[in-house]
Design an enzyme around this catalytic site. Sequence first.
Site, PDB file in Angstrom:
ATOM      1  N   ASN A   1      63.362  31.876 -19.468  1.00 15.62           N
ATOM      2  CA  ASN A   1      63.536  31.081 -18.251  1.00 15.62           C
ATOM      3  C   ASN A   1      62.604  29.878 -18.321  1.00 15.62           C
ATOM      4  OD1 ASN A   1      63.961  30.063 -15.701  1.00 15.62           O
ATOM      5  ND2 ASN A   1      62.849  31.699 -14.643  1.00 15.62           N
ATOM      6  N   TRP A   2      63.177  28.709 -18.573  1.00 21.70           N
ATOM      7  CA  TRP A   2      62.375  27.490 -18.692  1.00 21.70           C
ATOM      8  C   TRP A   2      61.854  26.985 -17.355  1.00 21.70           C
ATOM      9  CZ3 TRP A   2      65.429  23.834 -22.540  1.00 21.70           C
ATOM     10  CH2 TRP A   2      65.382  24.395 -23.822  1.00 21.70           C
ATOM     11  N   LYS A   3      62.417  27.482 -16.258  1.00 20.82           N
ATOM     12  CA  LYS A   3      62.048  26.989 -14.929  1.00 20.82           C
ATOM     13  C   LYS A   3      62.249  25.465 -14.885  1.00 20.82           C
ATOM     14  CE  LYS A   3      59.190  31.021 -14.359  1.00 20.82           C
ATOM     15  NZ  LYS A   3      58.008  31.638 -13.735  1.00 20.82           N
TER      16      LYS A   3
ATOM     17  N   HIS B   1      65.705  34.985  -8.224  1.00 20.70           N
ATOM     18  CA  HIS B   1      64.374  34.937  -8.833  1.00 20.70           C
ATOM     19  C   HIS B   1      63.315  34.827  -7.737  1.00 20.70           C
ATOM     20  CE1 HIS B   1      60.926  33.461 -11.136  1.00 20.70           C
ATOM     21  NE2 HIS B   1      61.506  33.991 -12.194  1.00 20.70           N
TER      22      HIS B   1
ATOM     23  N   GLU C   1      60.818  42.038 -11.858  1.00 19.65           N
ATOM     24  CA  GLU C   1      59.712  41.098 -11.991  1.00 19.65           C
ATOM     25  C   GLU C   1      58.706  41.336 -10.870  1.00 19.65           C
ATOM     26  OE1 GLU C   1      61.079  37.071 -11.657  1.00 19.65           O
ATOM     27  OE2 GLU C   1      61.978  37.443  -9.707  1.00 19.65           O
TER      28      GLU C   1
ATOM     29  N   GLY D   1      52.976  34.734 -13.767  1.00 16.12           N
ATOM     30  CA  GLY D   1      52.124  33.557 -13.840  1.00 16.12           C
ATOM     31  C   GLY D   1      50.673  33.819 -13.495  1.00 16.12           C
TER      32      GLY D   1
ATOM     33  N   SER E   1      55.132  38.450 -16.905  1.00 11.66           N
ATOM     34  CA  SER E   1      54.188  37.894 -17.887  1.00 11.66           C
ATOM     35  C   SER E   1      54.348  38.541 -19.264  1.00 11.66           C
ATOM     36  CB  SER E   1      52.745  38.051 -17.398  1.00 11.66           C
ATOM     37  OG  SER E   1      52.513  37.268 -16.248  1.00 11.66           O
TER      38      SER E   1
ATOM     39  N   GLY F   1      59.090  33.970 -19.119  1.00  8.79           N
ATOM     40  CA  GLY F   1      58.821  32.696 -18.469  1.00  8.79           C
ATOM     41  C   GLY F   1      58.171  31.707 -19.404  1.00  8.79           C
ATOM     42  N   GLY F   2      56.879  31.451 -19.198  1.00  7.81           N
ATOM     43  CA  GLY F   2      56.175  30.411 -19.947  1.00  7.81           C
ATOM     44  C   GLY F   2      56.251  30.550 -21.449  1.00  7.81           C
TER      45      GLY F   2
END
Length: 251
Positions: free
Chosen positions: A10-12, A99, A167, A173, A211, A232-233
């Site tokens: 997920n690039w957000k 989300h 999640e 994050g 995470s 995510g990141g």
Amino acid sequence: MWDQKWVIGNWKMNGRLQNNNALMHRFRIHPTAERVLIGLAAPTVYLLQLHNAMQIVLNNRILTCAQDVSRFPNNGAYTGEVSAEMLADTGTDIVLIGHSERSLYFGEKNEIQRRKMENVLNVGLIPLLCVGESLEEREAGKEHEVIAHQLSILQGLDTKNIAVAYEPVWAIGTGKVATVEQIADMHAFIYKEILSLCGSDVKIRVLYGGSVKADNAADIFAVPYVDGALVGGASLSYDSFTAIISAAQNA
């Protein structure tokens, strides 16, 4: 698909045209992970770019995923909205629904998420429903109650394929990761709830989305009822994301 591990990045709100192309070309050298379904959820403006790159460069080895969809089913005067039909036109395969950031920043609740699920299913795409509890809810011992309420929108859906991402909001994050025991407990609970809501013949994938990193992915994939990861990141880094894919392939 429904017997593979899923790794969805997920690039957000990240990505630029040039950087996206560079990343897609790097994936050309990554060996095929036959046991893993790989997807990338990009901002809407880049979906067609990713889909075309995946066809031309990667022979469809990576699926195109959308981060959101409109609650409105048809075209109309809904400025800024993107319908499920429009996502299908871009070659999108999977759509994230609910989300935690959509709930946090835009106030989306069950009713809206249910409408989005129906819209996605009606055009033949796969919804990936995100569920999770806050730190306050977990500390109050309400995590099962909260997740059961979020999963209740699955009841009565016209599908026998259910994909969910767990999640824990407190682990997104923040650098915090739920313990193996916590992940196992919640994933087993989610499986049980889905079977109760949708019947014993439903096909299920439950991903973990708190995470996930290259250095903890193998331990997470070894947990019972963990069918993959919503990343995510770490999905913004080729090296980190492919390390997670490799961990899924070897799980």
